[in-house]
Design an enzyme around this catalytic site. Structure first.
Site, PDB file in Angstrom:
ATOM      1  N   ASP A 130       0.827  -1.202   0.000  1.00 10.77           N
ATOM      2  CA  ASP A 130       0.000   0.000   0.000  1.00 10.77           C
ATOM      3  C   ASP A 130       0.862   1.253   0.000  1.00 10.77           C
ATOM      4  O   ASP A 130       2.018   1.237   0.410  1.00 10.77           O
ATOM      5  CB  ASP A 130      -0.927   0.026   1.225  1.00 10.77           C
ATOM      6  CG  ASP A 130      -0.156   0.007   2.542  1.00 10.77           C
ATOM      7  OD1 ASP A 130       0.785  -0.796   2.639  1.00 10.77           O
ATOM      8  OD2 ASP A 130      -0.504   0.772   3.462  1.00 10.77           O
ATOM      9  N   GLU A 131       0.273   2.336  -0.473  1.00 13.05           N
ATOM     10  CA  GLU A 131       0.887   3.661  -0.423  1.00 13.05           C
ATOM     11  C   GLU A 131       2.361   3.637  -0.840  1.00 13.05           C
ATOM     12  O   GLU A 131       3.246   4.043  -0.098  1.00 13.05           O
ATOM     13  CB  GLU A 131       0.722   4.248   0.984  1.00 13.05           C
ATOM     14  CG  GLU A 131      -0.743   4.432   1.343  1.00 13.05           C
ATOM     15  CD  GLU A 131      -0.967   5.039   2.717  1.00 13.05           C
ATOM     16  OE1 GLU A 131      -1.969   5.760   2.895  1.00 13.05           O
ATOM     17  OE2 GLU A 131      -0.143   4.785   3.618  1.00 13.05           O
ATOM     18  N   VAL A 132       2.596   3.149  -2.051  1.00 10.44           N
ATOM     19  CA  VAL A 132       3.964   3.054  -2.573  1.00 10.44           C
ATOM     20  C   VAL A 132       4.347   4.421  -3.141  1.00 10.44           C
ATOM     21  O   VAL A 132       4.386   4.629  -4.355  1.00 10.44           O
ATOM     22  CB  VAL A 132       4.073   1.938  -3.638  1.00 10.44           C
ATOM     23  CG1 VAL A 132       5.542   1.698  -4.003  1.00 10.44           C
ATOM     24  CG2 VAL A 132       3.454   0.649  -3.121  1.00 10.44           C
TER      25      VAL A 132
END
Length: 459
Positions: free
Chosen positions: A140-142
């Site tokens: 997530d949230e790369v």
């Protein structure tokens, strides 16, 4: 599946506390745990540098799994493998694997060493979780994906996109899990998948390898939009979907008390999402609890049938779920004493000190910052100010000592020290400073006592 998420990167609890809280999870209806170890996992060999100072030992991991089994809680370990890798990439020895050299959050997916690192982390975690049906690999949230030099060069080639780069890394990680641990299915957070077109997502091969966890922690989430997103994922070929609400965290960077109404609304709206599609669309729901909150309110209102409400009240040891005055009744669940003490500190410590230092007429009128700098005070005014300050400091010092002892029973010393330094010591130091200045202004003929905690923070 009804999983409680344990986020261990903030203030990880001791195993002894988990032995107390797991039965409550089971009693309240949970049948699984999502454990996000981060640096609390006992990595070995070349990964040993990832361990936190108080990381669990292999024996403690086995004890956690044993306690989970005793309470009918299936464990799903979580290993970040793309974004949120600060606990890995902050180390100088691994900094060269960052996507962007300045930021330690995202892994460079182009380097063979990056994939070897992720694979080694997965294998070590799985070695201590034999038989796990699922492994959450994060993703997530790369942030800043595509901003590194290698990515920018790769993106110059025709047909290459950030979405393709993201899917490629997910596929490599999932394939590693499938090859090395064929009985285990990877889960991924879904935010990096949401905006990828259906045809591209379908053709990537990722839907055949992972199960996405749709997450949204807002109190006003778009129920219809989430239902449409589930339809999209199903069309793309994902065999099973999961959802994630939040029972704490995700509403602010420095909260001590959880806004229960916000999270209750979030839970109820996810139930609407679950009921909006075909039966059994969702494999399970994860109640995430994002850390840095040392204690939570456990008070809710509305949304429960009376029989359920009565059962929960009984489990928590409180007379009413609609209680808002925790000073009066804190309950009997594990950690309820911390709830009561932190509620008092959070709601009243700073305000009581502010009232004395900034609104008391004797302090503001006869011992203002001007007078304090010049050590000037009328002896009569000392008799008005000193007793109040001493009484307030003694009262809060006693309570804080009780709180510190309660926190130390559950948390490791660094987490306890951090919370007290952030939330308690600044106010106590202001009181101690007032008393010290009174003593200097009064002169040697009028010694002033100064009881309380040592808040100097010297090593």
């Amino acid at each position: 599946m009804r999983l409680v998420h344990l986020d261990l990167k903030g203030a990880p609890p001791k195993v002894s506390y988990l032995s107390e809280i797991f039965p409550l999870f089971h009693t309240l209806g949970a049948n699984g745990l999502l454990i996000e170890y981060e640096d609390m996992f006992p990595y070995e060999g070349h990964l040993r540098l990832l361990r936190a100072k108080h990381a669990y030992s292999p024996f403690e991991i086995k004890e956690i799994l044993h306690l989970a089994t005793l309470n009918n809680l299936e464990v799903i370990p979580l290993v970040q493998t793309f974004g949120h890798l600060e606990f890995v990439l902050k180390h100088e020895a691994l900094a060269h694997l960052r996507e962007v050299a300045l930021f330690p959050n995202t892994l460079n997916p182009h380097k063979v060493e990056s994939l070897a690192l992720v694979g080694a982390m997965i294998d070590q975690v799985m070695e201590l979780h034999p038989g796990a049906r699922w492994l959450h690999v994060g993703c997530d949230e790369v942030y800043y994906l595509g901003d590194g030099e290698a990515s920018r060069q790769w993106l110059q080639h025709e047909q290459n996109t950030k979405a393709k780069l993201c899917l490629s890394h997910m596929k490599v990680v999932a394939s590693h899990v499938q090859t090395r641990h064929p009985a285990t299915t990877p889960l991924v957070w879904d935010d990096m998948l949401r905006d990828i077109p259906e045809d591209q997502l379908s053709a990537s091969g990722v839907p055949q390898l992972v199960e996405p966890v749709l997450w949204d922690y807002r109190a006003d989430l778009d129920v219809h939009g989430k239902a449409l997103l589930m339809e999209k994922y199903q069309k793309c070929g994902f065999p099973r979907l999961w959802a994630a609400s939040a029972f704490k965290g995700a509403t602010g960077a420095s909260q001590a008390l959880t806004p229960i109404e916000h999270h209750l609304r979030n839970h109820l709206q996810w139930l609407q999402v679950a009921g909006s599609g075909p039966a059994n669309t969702l494999q399970g729901i994860i109640l995430t609890g994002w850390q840095r909150d040392p204690s939570d309110h456990l008070c809710v209102s509305g949304g429960f049938a009376e029989d359920v409400k009565a059962r929960v009240e009984n489990f928590l040891g409180i007379s009413s779920l609609e209680i808002t005055d925790f000073m009066r009744e804190a309950g009997s669940f594990p950690g309820s004493n911390i709830l009561a003490l932190i509620t008092q500190v959070s709601l009243h410590l700073r305000s009581s000190v502010d009232a004395l230092l900034e609104r008391d007429r004797y302090v503001t009128g006869w011992f203002s910052p001007f007078h304090r700098r010049r050590k000037l005070i009328h002896p009569v005014m000392i008799q008005h100010i000193q007793p109040q300050a001493l009484s307030l400091l003694a009262r809060w010092s006693t309570l804080v000592q009780e709180l510190e002892a309660a926190l130390q029973r559950i948390y490791y010393p660094d987490a306890v020290d951090e919370w007290l330094e952030e939330n308690v010591y600044p106010s106590l130091q202001r009181l101690q400073g007032l008393l010290q200045d009174l003593g200097k202004a009064a002169g040697p003929q009028t010694p002033l006592a100064s009881p309380g905690l040592d808040t100097s923070q010297d090593p």
